[in-house]
Design an enzyme around this catalytic site. Structure first.
Site, PDB file in Angstrom:
ATOM      1  N   PRO A   1       0.827  -1.293   0.163  1.00  0.00           N
ATOM      2  CA  PRO A   1      -0.115   0.012   0.078  1.00  0.00           C
ATOM      3  C   PRO A   1       0.866   1.098   0.012  1.00  0.00           C
ATOM      4  O   PRO A   1       1.352   1.374   0.983  1.00  0.00           O
ATOM      5  CB  PRO A   1      -0.945  -0.097   1.289  1.00  0.00           C
ATOM      6  CG  PRO A   1       0.108  -1.085   2.154  1.00  0.00           C
ATOM      7  CD  PRO A   1       0.906  -1.953   1.195  1.00  0.00           C
TER       8      PRO A   1
ATOM      9  N   ASP B   1       6.078   2.141   2.001  1.00  0.00           N
ATOM     10  CA  ASP B   1       5.053   1.002   2.099  1.00  0.00           C
ATOM     11  C   ASP B   1       4.505   1.333   3.411  1.00  0.00           C
ATOM     12  O   ASP B   1       5.115   1.156   4.596  1.00  0.00           O
ATOM     13  CB  ASP B   1       5.941  -0.338   2.176  1.00  0.00           C
ATOM     14  CG  ASP B   1       5.039  -1.289   2.135  1.00  0.00           C
ATOM     15  OD1 ASP B   1       3.854  -1.459   2.697  1.00  0.00           O
ATOM     16  OD2 ASP B   1       5.542  -2.451   1.878  1.00  0.00           O
ATOM     17  N   HIS B   2       3.079   1.512   3.407  1.00  0.00           N
ATOM     18  CA  HIS B   2       2.341   2.011   4.672  1.00  0.00           C
ATOM     19  C   HIS B   2       2.201   0.740   5.780  1.00  0.00           C
ATOM     20  O   HIS B   2       1.810   0.890   6.593  1.00  0.00           O
ATOM     21  CB  HIS B   2       0.879   2.404   4.461  1.00  0.00           C
ATOM     22  CG  HIS B   2       0.598   3.578   5.219  1.00  0.00           C
ATOM     23  ND1 HIS B   2       1.356   3.908   6.440  1.00  0.00           N
ATOM     24  CD2 HIS B   2      -0.475   4.649   5.010  1.00  0.00           C
ATOM     25  CE1 HIS B   2       0.689   5.001   7.122  1.00  0.00           C
ATOM     26  NE2 HIS B   2      -0.378   5.091   6.203  1.00  0.00           N
ATOM     27  N   ARG B   3       2.460  -0.616   4.959  1.00  0.00           N
ATOM     28  CA  ARG B   3       2.549  -1.563   5.778  1.00  0.00           C
ATOM     29  C   ARG B   3       3.446  -1.472   7.173  1.00  0.00           C
ATOM     30  O   ARG B   3       3.466  -1.923   8.428  1.00  0.00           O
ATOM     31  CB  ARG B   3       2.735  -3.144   5.272  1.00  0.00           C
ATOM     32  CG  ARG B   3       1.696  -3.268   4.195  1.00  0.00           C
ATOM     33  CD  ARG B   3       1.962  -4.586   3.525  1.00  0.00           C
ATOM     34  NE  ARG B   3       3.216  -4.500   2.816  1.00  0.00           N
ATOM     35  CZ  ARG B   3       3.768  -5.395   2.086  1.00  0.00           C
ATOM     36  NH1 ARG B   3       3.058  -6.551   2.101  1.00  0.00           N
ATOM     37  NH2 ARG B   3       4.851  -5.243   1.454  1.00  0.00           N
TER      38      ARG B   3
ATOM     39  N   VAL C   1       5.638   1.507   7.241  1.00  0.00           N
ATOM     40  CA  VAL C   1       6.165   3.012   7.660  1.00  0.00           C
ATOM     41  C   VAL C   1       4.857   3.614   7.678  1.00  0.00           C
ATOM     42  O   VAL C   1       4.107   3.796   6.850  1.00  0.00           O
ATOM     43  CB  VAL C   1       6.794   3.427   6.389  1.00  0.00           C
ATOM     44  CG1 VAL C   1       7.421   4.885   6.610  1.00  0.00           C
ATOM     45  CG2 VAL C   1       8.217   2.530   5.996  1.00  0.00           C
TER      46      VAL C   1
END
Length: 499
Positions: free
Chosen positions: A293, A469-471, A473
């Site tokens: 994401p 990467d929002h998973r 960060v």
């Protein structure tokens, strides 16, 4: 009675995990004499062009594939008569017995006829074949067929009745009737993954499709032909309840589908095969975009002081002969920001359900080359001084432009910089390199009106964009990293105070 020994040189694994390569150019022809270490061809992997040397002396007997053919790793590409070199191994006669065409029933895997005395050392013991680069490929009873058939002049002789195995499913012998596979229940129709997806999307059972491809492979045309035939069956009206009008368009669509590859106007359109770097880039970008994401943040920053520092460094004797440009200081700023926020330098391990924090930075630099976009990286960039980083950047760019970047140089990256500013654009929303946590896009540096010390003055300004990467960060962490990079470029003395 005694046949000259022939060695089969197989497509090596020229990079960790690569499964195929395209033959770009042959440097030898049948009848040419070759020596150990001589380059015989150039191949293109998913990301780089690599020259392949032959590992023994001899005379070229045959080239199994023409230029432009994509070949699987482990497939023989050239036969060399080594009768003038080392003698064949003692166990060669056993392999030689499999050569005559009359002995077709014996082997279960296709064996080239010009391979009578091939006793590759890798066939025993370790279970790995010796290759020039990388770990090699496992030996197995399964051999994959070439990606596309070779012309008559390059045709390989194989035993009559031999069939290869594809995707772990052995095909029936020529004497076995086609219906035997569904009865046995252990086999399934042979087809490439894209063809299987097409059949699934169109609701076609591959077991009912008549295969016309080589070795009984179901092709896209076979699937379309099956779809075209369906309206003629008695069960089609039941599958499509009410509409009576659709059959006419469906029937009309049949010739259009069949002639699609040649129906376009060549004067108005050009079709380019998707392969090599473009194929790898497309797969990587789709995989990254729909796996990680993405979040992208932007900041516009005054880099006037950084540009002045660039000019000063160009005059410094420590940088004599080195290329000094804004990218050098931007790269150093990102490295310092990562040191201050180490959790951003990580990757997501889906299988183990773990976040892997890297204690090193392999800094990727996106480079546009004649072959396409590649992302080589500077190994252990975090440990380099500014002159060392400048030297590494210069080598990376020149090697990429020459098309000589090795596969290993494009592996194990952790974060990447893409300098879209060289094209005059302000910035973009970059897609992560697969397996990495962040990518920084740098826009064009332009002279713009800017409030400086309470007054509007012309200043050199750029826009930075950080995708992450929002998973792994969070917004806070990503924002801190981007803010740190911007702060350093605005006040480059922070390279010293924050180092």
């Amino acid at each position: 009675m005694t046949q000259a020994p022939v060695r089969e040189f197989k497509m090596p694994d020229v990079g960790e995990g690569l499964t195929e390569a395209e033959i770009l150019k042959w440097y030898v022809q049948p009848g040419d004499t070759v020596t150990d270490g001589q380059v015989v061809c150039e191949v293109e992997t998913a990301k780089a062009a690599v020259e392949l040397p032959i590992p023994y002396d001899g005379v070229v007997r045959a080239l199994h594939f023409p230029e432009g053919t994509t070949v699987d790793v482990g497939t023989s590409i050239i036969a060399v008569d080594v009768s003038g070199g080392a003698a064949p191994e003692p166990e060669a006669p056993a392999a030689a017995e499999a050569v005559p065409a009359a002995a077709a029933p014996a082997p279960a895997v296709a064996v080239p006829a010009e391979q009578p005395a091939e006793a590759e050392p890798a066939a025993v013991g370790s279970g790995r074949q010796p290759v020039l680069v990388g770990y090699g490929v496992s030996t197995s009873a399964t051999r994959r067929r070439p990606r596309k058939p070779a012309p008559d002049g390059f045709a390989r002789q194989t035993l009559e009745g031999d069939r290869t195995e594809l995707n772990g499913h052995a095909q029936a012998t020529p004497t076995a009737p086609a219906p035997a596979a569904p009865v046995a229940g252990a086999l399934r129709p042979l087809a490439k993954p894209p063809v299987r997806k097409l059949a699934k999307d169109l609701g076609v059972d591959l077991a009912t499709v008549t295969a016309t491809g080589p070795d009984g492979i179901v092709t896209r045309e076979d699937v379309h032909a099956a779809v075209a035939a369906e309206p003629k069956t008695s069960e089609e009206p039941a599958a499509v309840p009410a509409p009576v009008a659709p059959p006419a368009p469906t029937a009309a669509a049949t010739p259009v589908t069949a002639s699609a590859p040649v129906s376009y106007d060549t004067a108005r359109e050009t079709r380019i095969p998707v392969k090599g770097v473009r194929k790898a880039t497309a797969a990587a970008m789709v995989g990254s975009a729909f796996t990680a994401p993405h979040v992208t943040e932007f900041v516009t920053v005054d880099v006037t002081r950084t540009m002045k520092l660039v000019e000063e460094l160009k005059q410094d004797k420590e940088f004599t002969g080195l290329r000094v440009n804004p990218l050098l200081l931007i790269a150093k700023a990102l490295l310092v920001a990562i040191r201050r926020n180490p959790d951003v330098n990580a990757s997501w391990d889906e299988a183990a359900q773990e976040i892997v924090v890297k204690h090193y930075v392999n800094l990727g630099i996106a480079a546009a080359t004649p072959r396409g976009l590649i992302v080589p990286n500077i190994k252990d960039a975090h440990a380099k001084t500014l002159p060392q980083l400048a030297e590494s950047l210069g080598e990376l760019v020149s090697t990429a432009r020459d098309g000589k970047t090795s596969p290993s140089a494009m592996q194990a990256g952790t974060v990447t910089i893409t300098n879209v500013g060289v094209f005059g654009v302000d910035t973009g929303t970059p897609i992560l390199n697969p397996g990495e946590s962040a990518i920084l896009a740098v826009g064009a540096i332009k002279l713009q009106p800017w409030v400086h010390k309470g007054k509007v003055k012309p200043r050199q300004v750029t826009t930075l964009a950080l995708s992450f990467d929002h998973r792994l960060v969070d917004g806070e962490l990503g924002s801190r990293v981007l803010a740190d990079v911007a702060a350093i470029l605005e006040q480059p003395k922070r390279l010293i105070s924050w180092a």
